[in-house]
Design an enzyme around this catalytic site. Structure first.
Site, PDB file in Angstrom:
ATOM      1  CD  GLU A 121      -2.329  -1.504   2.730  1.00 18.18           C
ATOM      2  OE1 GLU A 121      -3.212  -0.763   3.167  1.00 18.18           O
ATOM      3  OE2 GLU A 121      -1.980  -2.136   3.577  1.00 18.18           O
ATOM      4  CE  LYS A 140       5.357   5.252   6.781  1.00 16.77           C
ATOM      5  NZ  LYS A 140       5.348   6.751   6.897  1.00 16.77           N
ATOM      6  CG  ASP A 185       4.290  12.884   4.715  1.00 13.43           C
ATOM      7  OD1 ASP A 185       4.126  12.403   5.764  1.00 13.43           O
ATOM      8  OD2 ASP A 185       4.816  13.633   4.336  1.00 13.43           O
ATOM      9  CE1 TYR A 195      -3.070   2.044   9.718  1.00  9.28           C
ATOM     10  CE2 TYR A 195      -3.215   3.998   8.589  1.00  9.28           C
ATOM     11  CZ  TYR A 195      -2.912   3.588   9.919  1.00  9.28           C
ATOM     12  OH  TYR A 195      -2.330   3.941  11.006  1.00  9.28           O
ATOM     13  CE  LYS A 251       9.588   7.010   5.845  1.00  6.97           C
ATOM     14  NZ  LYS A 251       9.880   7.566   6.888  1.00  6.97           N
ATOM     15  CB  CYS A 298      34.680  22.292  27.514  1.00  4.14           C
ATOM     16  SG  CYS A 298      32.839  22.258  27.845  1.00  4.14           S
ATOM     17  CB  CYS A 337      33.369  24.097  31.844  1.00  2.00           C
ATOM     18  SG  CYS A 337      34.083  22.667  31.268  1.00  2.00           S
ATOM     19  CB  CYS A 387      33.882  18.428  28.403  1.00  2.00           C
ATOM     20  SG  CYS A 387      34.204  19.196  29.918  1.00  2.00           S
ATOM     21  CB  CYS A 412      30.959  20.204  32.161  1.00  2.00           C
ATOM     22  SG  CYS A 412      30.639  21.155  30.637  1.00  2.00           S
TER      23      CYS A 412
END
Length: 668
Positions: free
Chosen positions: A113, A115, A117, A222, A310, A404, A407, A422, A427
């Site tokens: 089937e 799909k 959206d 469906y 997909k 970092c 920090c 880090c 932090c």
């Protein structure tokens, strides 16, 4: 005119209008002009105005009515609305086909089937009358959007036969409606919708159904929540039945005997996709036989008998203007590309993850480059490659920092890792992200404490670690932006409820390296208490199934930290549970619980427990919770408004327990 004569005329007008509505919105084959339809509708509304006692819920005049809602009520689905696993290539499809054949042999048929959206919804019919419609939500609980779904004219308010069941579908906005809506919004200088799916979802979540009615939405059904009472043996036969009942089903479905036929169907719609008047983002492939579907079963999230292919991601070109760095809860530094805005797969994209320094070097990414981007699975933006031939010489090479960004501590790359990290336990960025993880759904599940609220609390120095959450006061909460009296009360209630979570929730929430939700459950089952786990040696940990060297080392290192010891102590003093509330598998085997080694199905609305809470408690007593009633079911737990599952259970002679009886068994 007598009331009897008015009733006959009204019924005749309703039948005519329903017929013409079906021809126009479902068959796409109108047989009368719009002006004639409007004339008949006026006759009906005039007659109903004169005889209001004759108005019925399935009258064509009742598509839109009533005042706007103040909020959507929650709805528990009779049968969970599972997600589908994804396939992105022919290899994925063939792997799916291989797994099916290994499980049930070669004698089966697929049904393919389109799909759609859109927005997954559920429609409930009782004796043929449309009584309720809801969103998918989290699969277990959705929102009641009945008033908005009634405005979709392809949804019949009464079926051709008096069936009582729940049907599932995808509500969507046709392309022509989307273009018209955005044109109107542009004229009013309102924000445009990014794509038809967002427009459909936004329309169905309007509290005023008149707004939804103006958006010209449509739907394709469906499947059914439960085929048990219909007598059909295959999914395709179920779709045919839905059509016979007057529901709109997509006609582009196709039965396929082989995986080659499936691939041909995918190839056809990959090419012809743009010709449709609605958006599709893939193809759904299902095993057709319902008995074989039951045999294949499902995981906690997805059915094993279906998969969604997909379509390949759309690729576009844009310019990379800068690279932004963020610090995750484990200290990993993640670079993100900042792009000139560009539309990809219907949405505007301005950011794309670059993952780590090695990826930047491998793709030779420079500031100012023109890059090809796409959305992986039509969802996550990623950079595919750099267009080096378009460089002008003004591009700037990028190198990761040595400190970092939050920090200023020195960054390190641990042995065997590609990420810079880090390792400063204080932090601020790590602590903020750790708190967001701690309150998340799969961890302590503190409702109302999302990312923005955590950010405010952290910035206002109300919390610095997880323990501080349990010492918050209402006055502190009321000092936050957009936090009212009711919200503060609800949040404090949610915090208090979370204290009673089982040990595995707390372990996952603490964010110990390498310890995911599954490992947290395994550790909680084995050690049963935080005290036993926190003093376990690496050798003891390695005796636990599925706990490897890295995880064992990370757990020991974590609990050796003085700050962690202090955190656990503060959580204890706040009343947070430190024990596993289930029962170890060895104990389960000796248990005399009514649920031990039994297949249990939950249906209806539970008043004292959520579905997930009931499921966890039953499984802790050795039960296996299933989503559908079959001959293999041993016990049905029936809450309020139990429907077709209860009927089927009674027909099959399955033991039925009330929620009250469930609570008694759990207490014992």
């Amino acid at each position: 005119m007598t009331s009897e004569k008015a009733e006959l005329q009204l019924k005749e007008l309703q039948n005519l209008l329903n017929k013409y509505n079906y021809e126009y919105h479902v068959l796409d084959n109108p047989t009368i002009p719009d002006a004639e339809y409007d004339k008949l509708m006026k006759q009906l509304t005039d007659l109903e105005k004169a005889y209001p006692e004759l108005i019925t819920p399935d009258s064509p005049s009742q598509r839109v009515g009533g005042a706007a809602l103040s909020a959507f009520e929650k709805v528990t689905h009779e049968t969970p609305m599972l997600s589908l696993g994804n396939a992105f290539s022919e290899a994925d499809i063939r792997d799916f086909d291989r797994r099916i054949r290994q499980a049930i042999g070669d004698k089966f048929t697929y049904i393919c089937e389109l799909k759609i959206d859109g927005l997954a919804v559920s429609l409930s019919y009782e004796e043929g009358l449309f009584i309720k419609g809801s969103t998918r939500g989290d699969g277990e609980i959705g929102e009641d959007i009945t008033a908005n779904l009634r405005t979709i004219r392809s949804i019949p308010l009464r079926l051709n036969e008096p069936y009582t069941f729940e049907v599932r579908g995808e509500a969507y906005m046709p392309k022509r409606s989307f273009l018209q809506l955005n044109k109107m919004r542009a004229e009013k200088e309102e924000m445009l919708f990014a794509n038809p799916r967002n427009a459909a979802a936004g329309s169905l979540r309007q509290l005023d159904p008149r707004i939804a009615a103006s958006r010209n939405l449509d739907i394709f059904l469906y499947g059914m929540g439960n085929y048990g009472t219909t007598g059909v043996a295959t999914h395709s036969a179920g779709l045919n039945l839905l059509e016979d009942l007057g529901l709109k089903v997509n006609k582009e479905r196709k039965k396929c005997a082989t995986v080659e036929e499936v691939m041909n169907y995918i190839e056809k719609w990959t090419v012809e996709r743009p010709e449709l008047d609605y958006e599709i983002d893939g193809i759904v492939i299902k095993v057709d036989s319902l008995d074989q579907q039951d045999e294949l079963g499902a995981t906690a999230r997805t059915p094993r008998w279906a998969i969604a292919y997909k379509f390949p991601a759309e690729e576009v070109v844009t310019k990379l203007t800068s690279i932004e760095l963020s610090v995750g809860r484990t200290g990993v530094i993640t670079p993100t590309a900042i792009l000139e805005p560009v539309t990809v797969a219907g949405t505007t994209v301005q950011r794309a993850s670059l993952h780590n320094e090695d990826i930047i070097k491998e793709k030779d990414v420079m500031l100012g480059d023109w890059v090809v981007i796409r959305k992986a699975g039509d969802i996550i933006p990623e950079i595919v490659n750099v267009l080096a031939e378009r460089r002008t010489g003004e591009e700037i090479a990028f190198s990761m920092p040595t400190e970092c960004p939050d920090c200023a501590s020195e960054l390190v790359r641990l042995e065997g890792e590609v990420a810079l990290r880090c390792i400063n336990p204080k932090c601020p960025a790590q602590r903020r992200e750790s708190l967001i993880h701690f309150v998340s759904r799969n961890a302590m599940n503190i409702e109302g404490m999302g990312e923005k609220v955590i950010g405010q609390m952290f910035d206002h120095a109300l919390i610095k670690d997880a323990a501080d959450i349990y010492f918050l006061t209402k006055d502190q909460l009321l000092s936050l932006e957009r936090m009212g009296e009711k919200s503060a009360t609800n949040l404090l209630t949610s915090i208090d409820i979370s204290k009673g979570n089982s040990l595995e929730k707390l372990l996952f929430g603490l964010g110990i390296r390498h310890v995911g939700a599954k490992a947290a459950k395994t550790l909680a089952e084995h050690f049963e208490s935080m005290d036993r786990l926190s003093t376990a040696t690496e050798e003891e940990l390695l005796t636990v199934p599925e706990i490897g060297d890295k995880m064992a080392d990370a757990i020991v290192t974590y609990f050796e930290n003085e700050e962690v010891e202090q955190l656990i102590s503060e959580l204890k003093s706040a009343g947070v549970n430190m024990n596993y509330l289930g029962i170890k598998r060895q104990q389960i085997e000796d248990s005399d619980s009514v649920f031990n080694e039994k297949t249990v199905v939950l249906t209806g609305k539970l008043e004292q427990l959520t579905r997930n809470e009931a499921k966890e408690k039953i499984e802790a007593l050795g039960g296996n919770v299933s989503g559908s009633v079959s001959k293999k079911t041993d016990i049905l737990i029936a809450g309020a408004d139990a429907g077709s599952k209860l009927t089927k259970a009674i027909d099959l002679g399955i033991e039925v327990l009330s929620e009250e009886k469930l609570l008694e068994e759990l207490k014992e």
